[in-house]
Write a protein that holds these residues in place. Structure first.
Motif, PDB file in Angstrom:
ATOM      1  N   TYR A  99      -5.904  -0.067   4.013  1.00  0.00           N
ATOM      2  CA  TYR A  99      -5.333   0.877   3.254  1.00  0.00           C
ATOM      3  C   TYR A  99      -5.312   0.078   1.786  1.00  0.00           C
ATOM      4  CZ  TYR A  99      -2.844   3.468   6.913  1.00  0.00           C
ATOM      5  OH  TYR A  99      -2.576   4.190   8.122  1.00  0.00           O
ATOM      6  N   SER A 100      -5.518   0.995   0.817  1.00  0.00           N
ATOM      7  CA  SER A 100      -5.518   0.614  -0.587  1.00  0.00           C
ATOM      8  C   SER A 100      -5.472   1.738  -1.521  1.00  0.00           C
ATOM      9  CB  SER A 100      -6.852  -0.435  -0.991  1.00  0.00           C
ATOM     10  OG  SER A 100      -8.003   0.491  -0.836  1.00  0.00           O
ATOM     11  N   LEU A 101      -5.233   1.359  -2.826  1.00  0.00           N
ATOM     12  CA  LEU A 101      -5.326   2.492  -3.862  1.00  0.00           C
ATOM     13  C   LEU A 101      -6.781   3.141  -3.862  1.00  0.00           C
ATOM     14  CD1 LEU A 101      -3.690   3.937  -5.858  1.00  0.00           C
ATOM     15  CD2 LEU A 101      -4.665   2.451  -7.645  1.00  0.00           C
ATOM     16  N   TRP A 161       5.289  -5.457  -5.483  1.00  0.00           N
ATOM     17  CA  TRP A 161       5.898  -4.314  -5.212  1.00  0.00           C
ATOM     18  C   TRP A 161       7.343  -4.257  -6.002  1.00  0.00           C
ATOM     19  CZ3 TRP A 161       6.194   0.349  -3.294  1.00  0.00           C
ATOM     20  CH2 TRP A 161       7.535   0.631  -2.880  1.00  0.00           C
ATOM     21  N   PRO A 162       8.192  -5.200  -6.133  1.00  0.00           N
ATOM     22  CA  PRO A 162       9.339  -5.132  -6.764  1.00  0.00           C
ATOM     23  C   PRO A 162       9.037  -4.291  -8.256  1.00  0.00           C
ATOM     24  CG  PRO A 162       9.385  -6.941  -6.081  1.00  0.00           C
ATOM     25  CD  PRO A 162       8.010  -6.547  -5.931  1.00  0.00           C
ATOM     26  N   PRO A 178       0.424  -9.763  -4.978  1.00  0.00           N
ATOM     27  CA  PRO A 178       1.391  -9.850  -3.955  1.00  0.00           C
ATOM     28  C   PRO A 178       2.779  -9.714  -4.273  1.00  0.00           C
ATOM     29  CG  PRO A 178      -0.211 -11.743  -4.081  1.00  0.00           C
ATOM     30  CD  PRO A 178      -0.764 -10.636  -5.265  1.00  0.00           C
ATOM     31  N   MET A 186       7.270  -2.446   1.893  1.00  0.00           N
ATOM     32  CA  MET A 186       8.297  -2.163   0.691  1.00  0.00           C
ATOM     33  C   MET A 186       9.697  -3.151   0.687  1.00  0.00           C
ATOM     34  SD  MET A 186       8.804   2.056   0.396  1.00  0.00           S
ATOM     35  CE  MET A 186       7.193   2.710   1.369  1.00  0.00           C
ATOM     36  N   PHE A 196       2.855   5.765  -0.255  1.00  0.00           N
ATOM     37  CA  PHE A 196       3.283   4.441  -0.763  1.00  0.00           C
ATOM     38  C   PHE A 196       3.106   3.489   0.484  1.00  0.00           C
ATOM     39  CE2 PHE A 196       6.678   8.024  -0.445  1.00  0.00           C
ATOM     40  CZ  PHE A 196       6.793   7.708   0.817  1.00  0.00           C
ATOM     41  N   TYR A 197       2.825   3.982   1.637  1.00  0.00           N
ATOM     42  CA  TYR A 197       2.687   3.056   2.766  1.00  0.00           C
ATOM     43  C   TYR A 197       1.544   2.357   2.616  1.00  0.00           C
ATOM     44  CZ  TYR A 197       6.583   5.382   4.879  1.00  0.00           C
ATOM     45  OH  TYR A 197       8.114   5.777   5.072  1.00  0.00           O
ATOM     46  N   LYS A 198       0.487   3.100   1.860  1.00  0.00           N
ATOM     47  CA  LYS A 198      -0.765   2.599   1.877  1.00  0.00           C
ATOM     48  C   LYS A 198      -1.139   1.837   0.620  1.00  0.00           C
ATOM     49  CE  LYS A 198      -2.603   6.400   4.803  1.00  0.00           C
ATOM     50  NZ  LYS A 198      -2.375   7.949   4.989  1.00  0.00           N
ATOM     51  N   THR A 199      -0.403   1.803  -0.303  1.00  0.00           N
ATOM     52  CA  THR A 199      -0.635   0.997  -1.317  1.00  0.00           C
ATOM     53  C   THR A 199       0.516   0.278  -2.028  1.00  0.00           C
ATOM     54  OG1 THR A 199      -1.626   1.686  -3.611  1.00  0.00           O
ATOM     55  CG2 THR A 199      -0.243   3.133  -2.856  1.00  0.00           C
ATOM     56  N   PHE A 200       0.192   0.053  -3.400  1.00  0.00           N
ATOM     57  CA  PHE A 200       1.321  -1.016  -3.902  1.00  0.00           C
ATOM     58  C   PHE A 200       1.415  -2.488  -3.163  1.00  0.00           C
ATOM     59  CE2 PHE A 200       3.348   3.272  -4.804  1.00  0.00           C
ATOM     60  CZ  PHE A 200       2.554   3.800  -5.940  1.00  0.00           C
ATOM     61  N   MET A 201       0.411  -2.939  -2.701  1.00  0.00           N
ATOM     62  CA  MET A 201       0.320  -3.903  -1.928  1.00  0.00           C
ATOM     63  C   MET A 201       0.183  -5.194  -2.927  1.00  0.00           C
ATOM     64  SD  MET A 201      -0.002  -2.789   2.079  1.00  0.00           S
ATOM     65  CE  MET A 201      -1.198  -1.458   1.823  1.00  0.00           C
ATOM     66  N   ALA A 234       8.533  -0.760  -7.390  1.00  0.00           N
ATOM     67  CA  ALA A 234       9.838  -0.086  -6.725  1.00  0.00           C
ATOM     68  C   ALA A 234      10.584   0.467  -7.691  1.00  0.00           C
ATOM     69  CB  ALA A 234      10.467  -1.291  -5.819  1.00  0.00           C
ATOM     70  N   PHE A 286       0.094  -2.744   5.359  1.00  0.00           N
ATOM     71  CA  PHE A 286       0.804  -1.596   5.429  1.00  0.00           C
ATOM     72  C   PHE A 286       2.247  -2.005   4.817  1.00  0.00           C
ATOM     73  CE2 PHE A 286       3.597   1.759   7.147  1.00  0.00           C
ATOM     74  CZ  PHE A 286       2.535   2.499   7.631  1.00  0.00           C
ATOM     75  N   ASN A 287       2.506  -1.296   3.539  1.00  0.00           N
ATOM     76  CA  ASN A 287       3.476  -1.217   2.583  1.00  0.00           C
ATOM     77  C   ASN A 287       4.727  -1.271   3.444  1.00  0.00           C
ATOM     78  OD1 ASN A 287       5.172  -2.034   0.356  1.00  0.00           O
ATOM     79  ND2 ASN A 287       4.229  -0.561  -0.730  1.00  0.00           N
ATOM     80  N   ARG A 339       1.125  -7.482   3.054  1.00  0.00           N
ATOM     81  CA  ARG A 339      -0.171  -7.751   2.957  1.00  0.00           C
ATOM     82  C   ARG A 339      -0.819  -8.226   4.476  1.00  0.00           C
ATOM     83  NH1 ARG A 339      -1.271 -11.526  -0.852  1.00  0.00           N
ATOM     84  NH2 ARG A 339       0.858 -12.189  -0.533  1.00  0.00           N
TER      85      ARG A 339
END
Lengths: 977, 415
Positions: free
Chosen positions: B3-5, A135-136, A132, B111, A124-129, A139, B108-109, B104
């Motif tokens: 980092y990406s999907l 994330w919510p 823009p 969160m 999860f640190y590497k994706t879902f970015m 999440a 690095f996410n 972004r």
């Protein structure tokens, strides 16, 4: 359906069956079972799903270290994440699996497992970015998938209480070492507390057929307990888990009588002996998370404590000799052990013979390459370590792992003790202690009963010596030496098919995850823990922490000693919030303080308001159908036109006495105190070091070396601490502080007819203003009661503050109420008081004083004696005087529209610059003036007198004129009347 | 590696064996242009923005333990901007506006979940405080809304509904943009991004001395060796006064423990961040499901990262009072950090009286939320030697000129 109840054995009462429900299926167990043992005996294999991949999980352990068997308790009360291995069975108990849908055996969540390649540690640190704002949304999905149990909807009817204990030595753990330590110390007359998380003492002695002094070990335990219970200096706390080892020998524990009562114990011990034992280390082979893979010690425990065979055909895998003894022990208890797979090479000798004699196959030098079966192990594939291709399949429904010791170091670590790695025992052991504590028994990493007993005696004697007693020669009971473990250090076992090997069963952390983290730089044990979440689950990694360190050490090519264990934080095992809170909730969460007159206020319809420091006082006294505004208006007018009576008892009252009292107060207050004549008082300001106002109040000189201080109610505790700090730490003056807030009832009568009221009530204090002027104090009798009467005023009217013994407060109040009926006397509340002081332009802490205001800002320069040698805040006031930017000064505000009451906190805008220049501190509708009034702090406010400014409202803004901050009686003729 | 999907999927094909290090582990050099002391969020963000926005030469971040192991990894990860003083509101809201872009920016996410914060108002005094703050914030264009009890209960369904509660719910104050961030990720994300810009991140390297040549700093002594430096930026919590003493300075700072704890992980039960100042407690539910709970600091000075049990007991009591149905939910893990409190409880982001020495410290219990903006502005100060408008009010000279920024309003006699 693999586990079953053995024909005999165990401490369960087979004559007392208990019906219970798990996952809506009814089962029967026995009294003495835990939910886990009853489920195993009933043949239940899969009990939970893992957190991330929803893999089926069975019971692995038999105690608090269990990683998987967290279930939801449904009856008798709703509770999430209850540990089945420590939950005693009762009739009618109902529980269910968590984190699965629709059932634990068929869980759709397990689709996550098929995607596991995409979900490595930290994915999860590497994706879902992106996108823009995405994330919510992600999440929400992640949150739904995360979490284990569900919070209950209702409160549970469990009695909770807090208890305290003190002892010379606290022994944690009533196993062989703990019992010996307690016997040794208590025999020397030392106050001992012996605590164990289980109801029955004996610890690991109850998990196998141990013998002490040639007798059943349990009988030895019973005798020891008998001796301890006969000693009145011994306090025994069974069913109590010590959860926290805090500073200064302070420990907290929880005593459980499940479903009925939980007690939080707070124990202060001069010495602590940690005889906390050890867990068993799981082994790291492919498929080690399959239901039906269990710790060998747990298999033994289920057999001996509960008469339960956890499987019909058991294969043991081990790296040490102790497992042979266990194999024999299990076989003797009636459990069918098919084979012992020994990761070590050649094995021979007595142990080997014992095992072979029982028909158990020994398979040396081999390892498990796969565990077959999904919801329950059905077979394993084994192969020689030297030749992994020479595979062989063995049918079995239970794999018992024995990977060596994992001492229970939590309390030692919490207390600040070091942790070391022992090469020969290949485990982490206690190092140097930080407090007065020592360890005894298998917590030290060994597996030798005689040594446990001896260390118990030694620890007990060490305490005896430390406390000045005589050394006790204790006979060490005789037990058979099991022989050395000859443990082979192993980490991750061969895995030719690249299957997943689980390190943390609950959080789904694999050896690959730990290596991935290491590859990415998360190489510190603390980074590894946080990145992979190993050891972060409800079990806090009790079975995972050592293996995590070992896998990381291997990845780092470092020794486990260099890696260490991650910090062990309290609590040792989770404990309910309700048990910590005890009964101090509801009205006891912040117990209210009542004045001697509170009952009268309530009986007479007062609306009670919170008034700081947990006092409640009347806000106003509405008559039938009267609004707050009308009541406050009526009360205000009574004070301005006749007389009001106010219960001011919550006011902080402090007496300072001693030869240096005046010197002390001169330094504490910005105002000059030393010049006061006896019987006279002064409004005085207390500043902080930064010259900002801390508190205001009055100071009266009662006699030559005795002063009376009043403080803002909500500030009292802070001021007491402030005074004590300066007296004890800063200036060694001969002055003493006595807090008398609750000793005196303080009744204020205020208004033009207050003097008449005094006269009607009958008093010995002079009423003539010449004999008893404003800002003076007299002692005398009023209404037949001894009183100390002050002439001070917070309302701007002629006032008497009458202080009598607290016990006579109500009497005084009622007499004055009776006497005042002809004068129009009515009781007034804090709201009227607030309006009256604003009309007068008096400041209030929390309104005009907000931590940034100086006396000068408030126009109180006359109460600051800058010519005094020194006082707290003086130097800072000098730097303020040198500043050039205009400071915020206290002024009054009159809105153009007299009906608009400004909101407190409203911002004030400079009409020319359109910038904010201040804010409204207090605002009310004044009954006396028939219009709204306000006080405000405005930059350069005094220079703006009579100018107009904008004030922001909730919607829009309004114009207001800057005026002097006193709206009635600016010359103070009324107070001096 | 970006980092990406896509890269995640590509690496899945090779068993995740080819991920590079998130940050390198270079040996300590003998000289740096700028040494940032403290590998927490603040130090790493400072190094990142220094490298990204300026050209100061070679930068090193030196950390005595593992990065993010101090207060960055110990705080409760709440981000918000409901402050009282104009300068604080401006500064903190600039941070809150940066947070949504941090993931972004760093690739690095971290969160950032803007779930909103509800301050529960339970006394009239707190209502007045909230109202005053609302007016002050509105003036700076920052959203903050007083809401009725209905809305408080709607957003916090598990809140105690007993009308006879000891401290009844009078209302609430809502900031919708507030939220929570994954704290460890902030340290790691800034470390990775700083590393990519050539910053040296040196772990397990404790500073043992600061070398001065008259009025300027020239070197740092560490357990891994001595370094020559042009500038030193101190971004530590807990030991700022200790480091200042090495340079012969005293800071107006007190150091006290601050504790927090988490419950066992639960399915979602609380959406927003909740604070209840009258009961001295705040909490949120992490993405993992744990309730993350904190309260006020312990009331005594200490450098030990441990607190007193009675403080925990007090916070838990407030928790059960506010949420009676959580009585059977369990406390799973408890810990403490040590925080530096400046005299006025506001941070110090400032040049020191010694040339080449800079401090970003005194963050008290509120440093985490300021990490991006503090890093950016502190970097700017280090590079230009001039404080920006945002941080100028937080310079050290405010203590000698008595221009304090007091955020804790005085107690009241009329609650």
């Amino acid at each position: 359906m693999s586990g079953y109840r053995l024909a005999s054995g165990g401490f369960v009462d087979r004559s007392s069956p208990l019906g219970f429900v798990f996952n809506e299926t009814p089962f029967t167990g026995f009294s003495g079972d835990t939910l886990a043992s009853a489920l195993i005996a009933s043949g239940v294999d899969t009990i939970a799903r893992s957190l991330k991949y929803h893999r089926p999980r069975g019971i692995v352990a038999a105690g608090v270290e269990e990683p998987n068997a967290y279930v939801r308790l449904v009856k008798p009360h709703d509770e999430p994440n209850v540990l089945a291995t420590t939950l005693p069975l009762i009739e009618g108990l109902e529980a269910a699996s968590q984190n699965c849908w629709p059932t634990v055996d068929f869980d759709l969540g397990a689709t996550a497992d098929t995607l596991h390649a995409l979900l490595p540690a930290g994915f999860f640190y590497k994706t879902f970015m992106s996108p823009p704002a995405g994330w919510p949304w992600y999440a929400r999905m992640i949150r739904r998938a995360a979490g284990v149990g569900k919070a209950p909807r209702r409160t549970a009817n469990i009695k909770v209480e807090r208890r305290y204990a003190h002892c010379d030595v606290l022994v944690v753990g009533a196993g062989p070492a703990g019992l010996m330590a307690a016997l040794t110390a208590s025999g020397a007359g030392i106050r001992v507390a012996l605590v164990d998380c289980e109801q029955k003492a004996g610890g690991a002695l109850r998990n196998w057929r141990a013998s002490i002094d040639g007798d059943d070990a349990q009988r030895w335990v019973d005798r020891a307990i008998h001796e301890l219970d006969a000693n009145e200096r011994v306090m025994r706390l069974p069913s109590t888990t010590i959860n926290g080892y805090h500073d200064h020998g302070f420990l907290t524990g929880i005593e459980r009588d499940p479903f009925r009562r939980e007690r939080l114990w707070k124990i202060r011990a001069r010495h602590v002996i940690l005889a906390t034992g050890a867990f068993e280390r799981p082994l790291l082979f492919p498929g080690n998370d399959t239901p039906g893979v269990m710790l060998l010690s747990a298999v033994q425990t289920y057999a001996h404590r509960y008469g339960v065979a956890a499987g019909r055909r058991v294969v043991i895998i081990t790296n040490h000799s102790g497992a042979y003894r266990s194999a024999c022990d299990l076989r003797d208890a009636g459990v069918h052990v098919a084979a012992v797979i020994d990761l070590r090479g050649e094995v021979s000798g007595r142990l080997f013979d014992d095992v072979a004699m029982r028909g158990i196959e020994v398979i040396p030098g081999q390892t498990i390459l796969a565990v077959h079966g999904r919801l329950r192990a059905t077979a394993i594939t084994v192969a020689p370590l030297a030749q992994l291709s020479a595979r062989r399949t063995i049918d079995c429904d239970l794999v018992a792992m024995a990977g060596g010791r994992q001492p229970t170091l939590h309390l030692h670590s919490q207390s600040g003790g070091d942790i070391e790695h022992d090469e020969s025992l290949d485990c982490f052991v206690p190092g140097k202690a930080a407090q007065k504590s020592m360890t005894a028994g298998s917590v030290n990493g060994h597996d030798d009963l005689t040594m446990c007993l001896r260390e118990g005696v030694e620890a007990g004697n060490a305490i005896v010596k430390a406390l000045g007693g005589t050394h006790r020669d204790m006979a060490i009971p005789h037990c058979l030496f099991a022989g050395p473990l000859d443990l082979l250090s192993v980490g991750e076992l061969p895995n030719p098919r690249d299957d997943r090997i689980f390190v943390d069963f609950q959080s789904d952390v694999t050896t690959v995850d730990i290596r991935l983290g290491h590859r990415e730089g998360y190489s510190s044990i603390e980074h590894a823990k946080r990145y992979t979440t190993a050891g972060m689950g409800i079990d806090q990694g009790k079975t995972a922490s050592t293996n995590t360190a070992f896998v990381l050490a291997a990845a780092n090519r470092a020794s486990p000693a260099a890696i260490g264990l991650s910090n062990m934080r309290p609590p040792f095992a989770p404990l309910a919030f309700g048990a910590i809170a005890g009964r101090e909730i509801g009205e006891l969460v912040r117990p209210t303080r009542a004045t001697p007159i509170t009952m009268w206020h309530v009986a007479n319809g007062a609306v009670m308001f919170e008034s700081g420091a947990n006092w409640r006082r009347p806000g106003y006294y509405p008559r039938t159908h009267e609004t707050m505004t009308a009541a406050v208006r009526r009360e205000c007018l009574a004070v301005r036109e006749a007389v009001g009576i106010y219960d001011s008892s919550p006011l902080g009252k402090i007496e300072v006495q001693g030869p240096d009292a005046a010197v002390f107060l001169d330094r504490i207050y910005a105002s000059r105190i030393s010049g006061l004549a006896i019987g006279r008082g002064r409004y005085a300001l207390m500043l902080r070091e930064d010259g900002r106002l801390f508190d205001d109040g009055v100071v009266f000189r009662i006699s030559s070396d005795r002063y009376w201080l009043t403080t803002t109610t909500g500030n009292t505790d802070a001021i007491i601490a402030w005074l004590e700090f300066h007296l004890q730490c800063v200036w060694p003056l001969r002055a003493f502080i006595t807090v008398v807030s609750a000793q005196w009832a303080n009744v204020v009568i205020c208004g033009p007819r207050a003097r008449e009221l005094m006269s009607i009530a009958g008093t010995s204090v002079p009423l003539d203003r010449g004999d008893f002027p404003f800002m003076s104090v007299r002692t005398g009798v009023i209404g037949g009661l001894e009183a100390r009467v002050f002439r001070v005023s917070f309302t701007g009217e002629l006032s008497y503050e009458i202080n009598v013994r607290a016990s006579e407060g109500l009497l005084l109040w009622e007499r004055l109420i009776r006497c005042g009926s002809s004068l129009g006397l009515i009781p007034i509340g804090s709201e009227a008081n607030h309006v009256l002081r604003i009309e007068k332009g008096y400041i209030s802490i929390g309104h005009e004083v907000d931590g940034m205001t100086t006396p000068f800002d408030l126009g109180l320069a006359r109460f600051v004696a800058m010519d005094k040698a020194d006082f707290i805040g003086k130097r800072s006031l000098h730097s303020d005087l040198l500043g050039d930017a205009p400071r915020r000064e206290l002024v009054g505000l009159l809105t153009d529209d007299p009906s608009i009451v400004l909101p407190e906190g409203a911002q004030i805008i400079d009409t020319s610059s359109a910038h904010a220049c201040g804010f409204v501190t207090s605002a009310v509708a004044s009954p006396a003036l028939g219009r709204s009034i306000a006080l405000a702090l405005i930059a350069g406010g005094r220079a703006r007198l009579s100018s107009q400014l904008w004030v922001t409202l909730a919607k829009g803004e309004t114009l207001a004129r800057v005026v002097e901050p006193g709206f009635i009686d600016p010359n103070g003729e009324r107070v001096r009347a | 590696m970006h980092y990406s999907l896509f890269t995640l999927a590509r690496n899945a094909l090779t068993g995740h064996r080819h991920w590079p290090r998130a940050w390198a582990s270079p040996p300590l050099a003998s000289a740096y242009d700028v040494v940032v002391i403290g590998g927490g969020g603040h130090g790493l963000a400072t190094a990142y923005y220094l490298a990204r926005n300026h050209d100061p030469g070679q930068i090193a971040v030196i950390e005595k333990g593992w990065i993010g192991g101090g207060n960055t990894g110990r705080n409760t990860a709440v981000v918000r901007s409901n402050y009282l003083r104009d300068v604080s509101i401006r500064f903190q809201d600039a941070a809150l506006r940066l947070w949504p872009d941090v993931s972004r920016e760093l690739n690095f996410n971290v969160m950032m979940s803007p779930r909103g914060q509800m301050e529960i108002v339970q006394t009239w005094a707190k209502l007045r405080d909230a109202r005053r703050r609302m007016h002050a914030m509105r003036l700076e264009g920052v959203d903050y809304r007083l809401v009725a009890p209905d809305e408080v209960y709607r957003r916090i369904p598990i809140l105690n509904r007993d009308p006879n509660m000891r401290l009844p719910v009078l209302g609430g104050a809502w900031q919708g943009r507030a939220g929570i961030v994954r704290h460890d990720a902030v340290a790691w994300g800034f470390a990775r991004a700083a590393d990519a810009l050539g910053v040296h991140i040196i772990q397990n390297c404790e500073v043992t001395g600061i070398v001065r040549d008259g009025t300027r700093v020239t070197g740092v002594r560490t357990t891994q060796g001595d370094i020559q430096v042009k500038k030193i930026a101190v971004a530590v919590a807990g030991h700022a006064s200790h480091l200042a003493a090495m340079a012969g300075l005293r800071l107006p700072i007190e150091t006290v423990p601050l504790q927090a704890f988490v419950s066992e992980p639960l399915k979602p039960v609380l959406d927003c961040v909740v604070t209840a100042p009258a009961l001295g407690i705040y909490l949120s539910q992490s993405d993992k499901g744990e309730l993350v709970v904190g309260g006020g600091p312990d009331g005594y000075g200490s450098y030990a990262q441990r607190g007193s049990w009675h403080v925990i007991e007090d916070i838990v009591t407030s928790l059960v009072e506010l949420f009676p149905t959580l009585g059977r939910v369990k406390l799973m893990r408890q810990w403490a950090g040590v925080i530096d409190l400046a005299y006025d409880t506001s941070p110090i982001v400032s040049k020191a009286d010694v040339d080449g020495l800079y401090f970003s410290t005194g963050w008290g219990s509120g440093g985490f939320k300021a990490i991006p903006i503090a890093g950016r502005e502190f970097a700017d100060l280090i590079a230009t030697n001039r404080p920006s408008d945002l941080i100028a009010p937080f310079s050290l000279d405010r203590f000698s000129s008595a221009r304090l920024v007091v955020e804790t309003a005085g107690a009241s006699n009329r609650m």
